[in-house]
Design an enzyme around this catalytic site. Structure first.
Site, short mmCIF file in Angstrom:
data_model
loop_
_atom_site.label_atom_id
_atom_site.label_comp_id
_atom_site.label_asym_id
_atom_site.label_seq_id
_atom_site.Cartn_x
_atom_site.Cartn_y
_atom_site.Cartn_z
N TYR A 70 107.49 108.35 30.61
CA TYR A 70 107.20 108.79 29.24
C TYR A 70 107.44 110.29 29.16
O TYR A 70 107.02 111.04 30.03
CB TYR A 70 105.73 108.48 28.89
CG TYR A 70 105.32 108.89 27.50
CD1 TYR A 70 105.77 108.19 26.37
CD2 TYR A 70 104.45 109.97 27.29
CE1 TYR A 70 105.37 108.56 25.09
CE2 TYR A 70 104.05 110.34 26.01
CZ TYR A 70 104.51 109.64 24.92
OH TYR A 70 104.12 110.00 23.65
N ASP A 101 110.30 116.33 34.45
CA ASP A 101 109.20 116.38 33.49
C ASP A 101 107.92 116.53 34.30
O ASP A 101 107.39 115.56 34.84
CB ASP A 101 109.18 115.11 32.63
CG ASP A 101 108.01 115.10 31.65
OD1 ASP A 101 107.13 115.96 31.78
OD2 ASP A 101 107.99 114.22 30.77
N LYS A 124 99.89 120.09 29.44
CA LYS A 124 98.58 119.82 30.06
C LYS A 124 97.95 121.06 30.69
O LYS A 124 97.51 121.94 29.97
CB LYS A 124 98.71 118.70 31.09
CG LYS A 124 99.59 117.53 30.60
CD LYS A 124 98.82 116.41 30.00
CE LYS A 124 99.75 115.29 29.60
NZ LYS A 124 99.13 114.21 28.91
N1 PMP Z 1 105.73 113.99 29.57
C1 PMP Z 1 104.84 113.34 30.32
C2 PMP Z 1 105.15 113.06 31.75
C3 PMP Z 1 103.62 112.94 29.77
O1 PMP Z 1 102.74 112.28 30.53
C4 PMP Z 1 103.33 113.26 28.42
C5 PMP Z 1 102.03 112.87 27.77
N2 PMP Z 1 101.15 112.15 28.46
C6 PMP Z 1 104.30 113.93 27.68
C7 PMP Z 1 105.48 114.28 28.29
C8 PMP Z 1 104.06 114.28 26.25
O2 PMP Z 1 103.11 115.29 26.16
P1 PMP Z 1 102.25 115.49 24.82
O3 PMP Z 1 101.35 114.31 24.72
O4 PMP Z 1 101.52 116.77 25.06
O5 PMP Z 1 103.22 115.58 23.70
#
Ligand code: PMP
Length: 440
Positions: A156, A251, A279
């Site tokens: 994701y 990511d 995060k």
């Molecule tokens: N990349 C990863 C690996 C994630 O786990 C997440 C959210 N859990 C995101 C991107 C998206 O981040 P956000 O919810 O702050 O938009």
């Protein structure tokens, strides 16, 4: 029971107020929540509504207390309401909360972040992980002059259109939208591969010569539960990108500043070209970022042609929370050993309880990320993660919840430990685990 836990917190936990608040919320907020996983759809039941959180604990509207194993999905690595972060944010708020004009603070946090992560020359701050990944892909496309990207099923990267793609028909093919509203035109530029399957990625490169701008990958996946990259998977992606002139995007929204100061790049010893963060980097305020070497970052506006912007990007409150958090982690590298030891202890003690009950299980763990899948098959990608028994998972989740332990409300999410969790908390968690597993 140890008697440590408040006696009001028994298996008779009440959720009336949360339940009423959820019903109220549903009238004015779609599904009652501002982000879908919070609605408990994967586990059933009513989500708890919180009043506050402190250290390792969450407190809900019905005055129940929980040990928190999601840490706001990662950011609260030192526990909730850390006094230094709270004090810094309070002091900063008195100076105004947003200007849309540069501050020295932005340079300070950029320097701090770049000093902690390997191989990156410059960083730009945004407001969420989604924005970071969306911008990183645009930058990779601008830099290479190519359109297509490779992403892995089950990874994701936020909810930008380019990522809401599922595998189409056939082994090597275009993706198809997995949400209405994502156009077929967008989907055709996102090619789906299976995690940990290097040959699949090589095949996609062969089928799309000189068309792939980037691979985007969670170096340790946290969105199918926790899944570790197998030996030489990431190294293989690195070399495929080198061979084909594509940009390797890690990511690290979950893993950044969590697996190690330098995230997965440091922890696993593989260099990415572009890295996204979120995060932890915001200390619990809405922050994301992306970083790369200068040659790539020079393509970004205002220097270069790739447009990217944000009114609240570099917001002083968010930068203050983030800088305070990063400074704490920088000053206390032992935090990472402590977190890893706590997670390993939990893992080690869970195993005999699962064995005793004779349940099918897989536990994946790295650093402070971990997950439990109820299956006999090793969980290495989306397909194997989906083999987990969801009936067991639902009962497990609710069994732990009513015993005061808040786990991710979906088998497709990782646990995130925070360093405020004490040995006593771990022991309570294991007691709850033992009772819950026996009752499954
Ligand atoms: N990349 C990863 C690996 C994630 O786990 C997440 C959210 N859990 C995101 C991107 C998206 O981040 P956000 O919810 O702050 O938009």
């Amino acid at each position: 029971r140890t008697g440590y836990w408040p006696t009001t917190q028994s298996k008779m936990m009440q959720y009336q107020r949360s339940s009423a608040l959820f019903n109220e919320a549903k009238k004015v907020i779609p599904g009652g929540v501002n982000s879908p996983v919070r609605a408990f759809n994967a586990v059933g039941g009513t989500p708890i509504f919180l009043t506050h959180a402190m250290g390792a604990y969450l407190f809900d509207e019905d005055q129940n207390r929980y040990i928190d194993f999601i840490a706001s999905w990662g950011p609260m690595i030192l526990g909730h309401a850390h006094p230094k972060v709270v004090a810094a944010v309070q002091a900063r708020a008195e100076k105004g909360t947003s200007y849309g004009i540069p501050t020295a603070l932005e340079t300070e946090i950029a320097k701090r972040a770049l000093s902690m992560v390997p191989h990156m020359d410059q960083i730009r701050f945004v407001n969420s992980g989604t924005e970071a990944c969306m911008s990183a892909v645009r930058l990779a496309r601008g830099f290479t002059g190519r359109d297509k990207i490779i992403k892995f099923a089950g990874c994701y990267h936020g909810h930008a259109d380019a990522f809401l793609i599922q595998a189409g028909s056939g082994a090597v093919t275009f993706g198809s939208p997995n949400s209405p509203g994502v156009t077929a035109g967008t989907a055709k530029d996102t090619l789906l591969a299976a995690y940990n399957n290097l040959e699949h990625v090589a095949e996609i490169f062969r089928a799309n010569p000189a068309q792939i701008a980037a691979i985007i990958v969670e170096p340790v996946a946290g969105n199918m539960g926790c899944i570790l990259p197998q030996a030489s998977f990431l190294e293989g992606l690195r070399s495929l990108c080198d061979t084909h002139g594509a940009v390797l995007i890690f990511d690290e929204v979950m893993t950044g500043f969590r697996l190690a100061q330098g995230g997965a790049q440091e922890c696993l010893g593989v260099r990415a070209d572009l890295v996204t963060y979120g995060k932890v980097i915001g200390g619990g305020l809405p922050v994301g970022a992306f970083a790369a070497r200068k040659e790539i970052m020079d393509f970004l506006a205002p220097l270069g042609p790739v447009y990217q912007a944000g009114t609240l990007s570099g917001n002083p409150l968010a930068m203050t929370a983030g800088l305070t958090m990063l400074d704490l982690l920088h000053a206390h590298p032992e935090t990472y050993t402590s977190l890893a030891n706590k997670t390993a202890f939990l893992h080690r003690e869970m195993v005999p309880l699962l064995e005793e009950k004779g349940l099918p299980y897989q536990i994946n763990r790295l650093g402070s990320m971990m997950s439990l899948h109820f299956t006999d098959t090793p969980v290495v990608d989306f397909e194997t993660a989906a083999k987990g028994n969801n009936d067991y998972f639902k009962k497990y989740f609710h069994g732990m919840l009513k015993r005061g332990v808040y786990l991710p409300p979906s088998a497709f999410e990782s646990y995130f430990l925070n360093d405020a969790i004490s040995q006593k908390d771990l022991e309570h968690t294991l007691e709850a685990f033992s009772e819950t597993i026996k009752a499954l």
